[in-house]
Design a protein around this motif. Structure first.
Motif, PDB file in Angstrom:
ATOM      1  N   ILE A 194       0.828  -1.212   0.000  1.00 40.73           N
ATOM      2  CA  ILE A 194       0.000   0.000   0.000  1.00 40.73           C
ATOM      3  C   ILE A 194       0.862   1.262   0.000  1.00 40.73           C
ATOM      4  O   ILE A 194       0.659   2.178   0.777  1.00 40.73           O
ATOM      5  N   THR A 218       2.500  -1.735   6.262  1.00 37.90           N
ATOM      6  CA  THR A 218       2.698  -1.349   7.669  1.00 37.90           C
ATOM      7  C   THR A 218       2.855   0.158   7.905  1.00 37.90           C
ATOM      8  O   THR A 218       2.594   0.627   8.999  1.00 37.90           O
ATOM      9  N   TYR A 237       2.247  -7.601   7.090  1.00 39.22           N
ATOM     10  CA  TYR A 237       3.065  -8.758   6.694  1.00 39.22           C
ATOM     11  C   TYR A 237       4.168  -9.019   7.711  1.00 39.22           C
ATOM     12  O   TYR A 237       4.808 -10.069   7.680  1.00 39.22           O
ATOM     13  N   ILE A 267       6.503 -12.450  -3.624  1.00 37.53           N
ATOM     14  CA  ILE A 267       5.154 -11.977  -3.280  1.00 37.53           C
ATOM     15  C   ILE A 267       4.045 -12.764  -4.004  1.00 37.53           C
ATOM     16  O   ILE A 267       2.937 -12.899  -3.501  1.00 37.53           O
ATOM     17  N   CYS A 318       1.603   0.546 -16.779  1.00 34.07           N
ATOM     18  CA  CYS A 318       0.726   1.726 -16.675  1.00 34.07           C
ATOM     19  C   CYS A 318       0.182   2.193 -18.043  1.00 34.07           C
ATOM     20  O   CYS A 318       0.956   2.460 -18.954  1.00 34.07           O
ATOM     21  N   MET A 360      12.296   8.502  -1.788  1.00 33.55           N
ATOM     22  CA  MET A 360      11.635   7.326  -2.372  1.00 33.55           C
ATOM     23  C   MET A 360      12.480   6.071  -2.176  1.00 33.55           C
ATOM     24  O   MET A 360      11.976   4.966  -2.105  1.00 33.55           O
TER      25      MET A 360
HETATM   26  P1  NDP Z   1       6.214   1.472  -2.228  1.00 31.03           P
HETATM   27  O1  NDP Z   1       7.589   0.963  -1.973  1.00 31.03           O
HETATM   28  O2  NDP Z   1       5.883   2.856  -1.794  1.00 31.03           O
HETATM   29  O3  NDP Z   1       5.173   0.496  -1.541  1.00 31.03           O
HETATM   30  C1  NDP Z   1       5.389  -0.878  -1.436  1.00 31.03           C
HETATM   31  C2  NDP Z   1       4.393  -1.459  -0.466  1.00 31.03           C
HETATM   32  O4  NDP Z   1       4.634  -2.857  -0.358  1.00 31.03           O
HETATM   33  C3  NDP Z   1       4.473  -0.897   0.943  1.00 31.03           C
HETATM   34  O5  NDP Z   1       3.167  -0.728   1.452  1.00 31.03           O
HETATM   35  C4  NDP Z   1       5.192  -2.001   1.712  1.00 31.03           C
HETATM   36  O6  NDP Z   1       4.858  -2.035   3.084  1.00 31.03           O
HETATM   37  C5  NDP Z   1       4.615  -3.213   1.022  1.00 31.03           C
HETATM   38  N1  NDP Z   1       5.368  -4.448   1.238  1.00 31.03           N
HETATM   39  C6  NDP Z   1       6.703  -4.622   1.399  1.00 31.03           C
HETATM   40  N2  NDP Z   1       6.987  -5.925   1.602  1.00 31.03           N
HETATM   41  C7  NDP Z   1       5.805  -6.581   1.551  1.00 31.03           C
HETATM   42  C8  NDP Z   1       5.443  -7.948   1.685  1.00 31.03           C
HETATM   43  N3  NDP Z   1       6.339  -8.888   1.910  1.00 31.03           N
HETATM   44  N4  NDP Z   1       4.134  -8.260   1.578  1.00 31.03           N
HETATM   45  C9  NDP Z   1       3.194  -7.317   1.331  1.00 31.03           C
HETATM   46  N5  NDP Z   1       3.481  -5.997   1.201  1.00 31.03           N
HETATM   47  C10 NDP Z   1       4.780  -5.653   1.308  1.00 31.03           C
HETATM   48  O7  NDP Z   1       5.973   1.288  -3.775  1.00 31.03           O
HETATM   49  P2  NDP Z   1       5.029   2.037  -4.839  1.00 31.03           P
HETATM   50  O8  NDP Z   1       3.628   2.032  -4.351  1.00 31.03           O
HETATM   51  O9  NDP Z   1       5.628   3.332  -5.210  1.00 31.03           O
HETATM   52  O10 NDP Z   1       5.189   1.044  -6.080  1.00 31.03           O
HETATM   53  C11 NDP Z   1       4.792  -0.312  -5.992  1.00 31.03           C
HETATM   54  C12 NDP Z   1       5.372  -1.113  -7.136  1.00 31.03           C
HETATM   55  O11 NDP Z   1       4.762  -0.734  -8.375  1.00 31.03           O
HETATM   56  C13 NDP Z   1       6.881  -0.883  -7.346  1.00 31.03           C
HETATM   57  O12 NDP Z   1       7.481  -2.124  -7.686  1.00 31.03           O
HETATM   58  C14 NDP Z   1       6.916   0.053  -8.524  1.00 31.03           C
HETATM   59  O13 NDP Z   1       8.143   0.053  -9.212  1.00 31.03           O
HETATM   60  C15 NDP Z   1       5.794  -0.531  -9.336  1.00 31.03           C
HETATM   61  N6  NDP Z   1       5.263   0.319 -10.397  1.00 31.03           N
HETATM   62  C16 NDP Z   1       4.802  -0.338 -11.495  1.00 31.03           C
HETATM   63  C17 NDP Z   1       4.249   0.361 -12.536  1.00 31.03           C
HETATM   64  C18 NDP Z   1       3.658  -0.359 -13.690  1.00 31.03           C
HETATM   65  O14 NDP Z   1       3.409   0.284 -14.699  1.00 31.03           O
HETATM   66  N7  NDP Z   1       3.370  -1.643 -13.591  1.00 31.03           N
HETATM   67  C19 NDP Z   1       4.208   1.830 -12.525  1.00 31.03           C
HETATM   68  C20 NDP Z   1       4.640   2.411 -11.274  1.00 31.03           C
HETATM   69  C21 NDP Z   1       5.174   1.671 -10.260  1.00 31.03           C
HETATM   70  P3  NDP Z   1       5.321  -0.954   4.177  1.00 31.03           P
HETATM   71  O15 NDP Z   1       4.063  -0.232   4.500  1.00 31.03           O
HETATM   72  O16 NDP Z   1       5.824  -1.788   5.292  1.00 31.03           O
HETATM   73  O17 NDP Z   1       6.362  -0.080   3.574  1.00 31.03           O
END
Ligand code: NDP
Ligand code: ZN
Length: 376
Positions: A194, A218, A237, A267, A318, A360
Motif C-alpha cells: 500500500i 505497515t 506482513y 510476493i 501503466c 523514495m
Molecule cells: P512502495 O515501496 O511505496 O510500496 C510498497 C508497499 O509494499 C508498501 O506498502 C510495503 O509495506 C509493502 N510491502 C513490502 N513488503 C511486503 C510484503 N512482503 N508483503 C506485502 N506488502 C509488502 O511502492 P510504490 O507504491 O511506489 O510502487 C509499488 C510497485 O509498483 C513498485 O514495484 C513500482 O516500481 C511498481 N510500479 C509499477 C508500474 C507499472 O506500470 N506496472 C508503474 C509504477 C510503479 P510498508 O508499509 O511496510 O512499507
C-alpha cells in the motif's frame, strides 16, 4: 508576415542552441546533475517545461537495481505536469502556454501493438515507457513528448499541481491493477502493498464496487489513507504470514481478486495462496532485482493447485495517452477520489528532485509520495 517568419526562425535557432539542466542516472547506482542540449521538436511533438514532478519507486529500481539495464547520463523521471513551450508544425490541439498533464507512458499510437490494444508495449516490451527508460525523462528544464495530440491532456483549471501530478503514473497504474483484476460488485479483494500504487489499487477496487478489501502494509500513513480509500481490513506482513492471516480471516476461502503492488520476488506465493478458483491476480509490481533472463519469479506449486487451479495471473504496464489522462482527471475533478491524500512531502524548487528521489529510496515511515513544485 515577413517579420513574424524572422521572429519564429530566431526563436527556433535560439532553442536549438539552448542548454538545459537535468537530474540523471549516470550509471547503475549513481545519480547526478548534468547539462544537455534542449531536445528538438519533431512535427508531431511538443517540448514541455515542467511545473510539478514526482519521483517514483520505479526510478529507484532503474537506478539502484539496474533493473532495465545500464543507462549512461540518462535524465530520470516520468511523472510530470508542465507548460507547453513549443509544438511541432502538425500539432493541432496544443499551443505554447497550455498547462498539461503528461502521461508516464507515451506510446507511438500508430504502432502494431497499440492497434491491437496494448499501447504500453509499442515497439517491444515496455516500449511505451520512453521517459527515463529509452530516452531522457522529465527531471529536466525541458523534455520532449512524442505524438503530442495523442499523448498530452490539458490540466483542468483549478486542479492542484499536487493532485494532477499523481495522475500520469500512480492513478493510472493503481487503477489498472483494479481494472485488470476483474473486480465484480461485492467481490473480495486483497491489495498486497500500500504505497501510492497499492493505495490507488484500493481506491480503484472501491470504485469498481468491491465488498471487503484487505490492505497489506505497515507504514502508518499508508494504513490511514488505505482506510480512507475503502480498505476494510488491515494486514501487517510483519505480524506473520500474509496468506495465513488472510485465509484465517476468510474461513480458509481466500479472495476473489488480488492486486500485487509491493513486496519482493516471493510476493506471488502469497498472491496465489489466497486467490480463489476463478480469481485474477493482477500484478503491478516492477520486479527490479535480478540477473536478466536467468532470473525467475517463484509461484507456489500447492497454492496454484499444481498448475491446475483456475487462477489467472495478469500483468501490465501503466496505461498512457491522452484519453486515459482525461478520464483520470475526471475522477479527480468530480470528487471520486482525492489523490492529494498521498502527497506527504511537498518540495519547492527543481533542485529538490534529488532529495525527493532519495526519500523514495529510503521510504521513511511518514512517506507515501513526494512532489516537487518548480518555481520560476
Ligand atoms: P512502495 O515501496 O511505496 O510500496 C510498497 C508497499 O509494499 C508498501 O506498502 C510495503 O509495506 C509493502 N510491502 C513490502 N513488503 C511486503 C510484503 N512482503 N508483503 C506485502 N506488502 C509488502 O511502492 P510504490 O507504491 O511506489 O510502487 C509499488 C510497485 O509498483 C513498485 O514495484 C513500482 O516500481 C511498481 N510500479 C509499477 C508500474 C507499472 O506500470 N506496472 C508503474 C509504477 C510503479 P510498508 O508499509 O511496510 O512499507
Ligand atoms: Zn512512476
Amino acid at each position: 508576415m515577413f517579420i513574424l517568419i524572422i521572429i519564429s526562425t530566431i526563436h527556433q535557432v535560439i532553442n536549438e542552441v539552448k542548454k538545459m539542466k537535468g537530474f540523471a542516472m549516470l550509471k547503475i547506482g549513481e545519480v547526478g546533475w548534468i547539462e544537455k542540449d534542449r531536445p528538438k521538436c519533431g512535427p508531431l511533438d511538443a517540448i514541455i517545461r515542467p511545473t510539478a514532478l514526482a519521483p517514483c519507486t520505479s526510478d529507484v529500481h532503474t537506478v539502484y537495481e539496474g533493473a532495465v539495464g545500464d543507462r549512461h547520463n540518462m535524465i530520470l523521471g516520468h511523472e510530470a505536469v508542465g507548460i507547453v513551450d513549443e509544438v511541432g508544425s502538425m500539432v493541432k490541439d496544443f499551443k505554447p502556454g497550455d498547462e498539461v498533464i503528461v502521461p508516464a507512458i507515451t506510446p507511438d499510437w500508430d504502432n502494431e501493438a497499440a492497434l491491437r490494444g496494448y499501447s504500453s508495449q509499442t515497439g517491444g516490451a515496455l516500449g511505451g515507457w520512453k521517459f527515463s527508460n529509452f530516452k531522457d525523462g522529465v527531471f529536466s528544464d525541458y523534455f520532449h513528448v512524442n505524438m503530442a495530440d495523442s499523448n498530452l491532456a490539458l490540466k483542468p483549471e483549478g486542479m492542484s499541481l499536487e493532485a494532477a501530478v499523481m495522475i500520469p503514473d500512480m492513478l493510472s497504474t493503481g487503477f489498472m491493477g483494479a481494472e485488470n483484476a476483474n473486480i465484480e460488485i461485492g467481490a473480495s479483494v486483497a491489495v498486497l502493498g500500500i504505497g501510492a500504487v497499492g493505495l490507488c489499487g484500493i481506491a480503484g477496487a472501491s470504485l469498481r464496487g468491491a465488498g471487503r478489501i484487505f490492505a497489506v502494509g505497515t507504514r502508518p500513513i499508508s494504513v490511514e489513507v488505505a482506510k480512507k480509500y475503502g480498505a476494510t481490513d488491515i494486514i501487517s506482513y510483519k505480524d506473520g504470514d500474509t496468506a495465513e492471516q488472510i485465509l484465517e480471516a476468510t474461513d480458509g476461502e481466500g479472495v476473489d481478486a488480488v492486486i500485487v503492488s509491493g513486496g519482493g520476488p516471493n510476493i506471488l506465493i502469497d498472491a496465489f495462496k489466497i486467490a480463489k478458483a476463478g480469481s485474477t491476480i493482477s500484478n503491478n509490481n516492477y520486479f527490479g532485482s535480478g540477473e536478466g533472463d536467468r532470473d525467475t519469479i517463484p509461484l507456489p506449486r500447492e497454492g496454484w493447485a499444481y498448475g491446475m487451479g483456475d487462477k489467472n495471473l495478469i500483468t501490465g504496464l501503466c496505461p498512457g495517452g491522452r484519453v486515459r489522462m482525461e478520464q483520470l482527471a475526471d475522477i479527480v475533478t468530480y470528487g471520486r477520489m482525492d489523490p492529494e491524500l498521498m502527497t506527504t512531502h511537498v518540495f519547492k524548487g527543481f533542485d529538490k528532485v534529488e532529495e525527493g528521489l532519495e526519500l523514495m529510496r529510503e521510504k521513511p515511515k511518514d512517506l507515501i509520495k513526494p512532489v516537487v513544485l518548480i518555481e520560476d
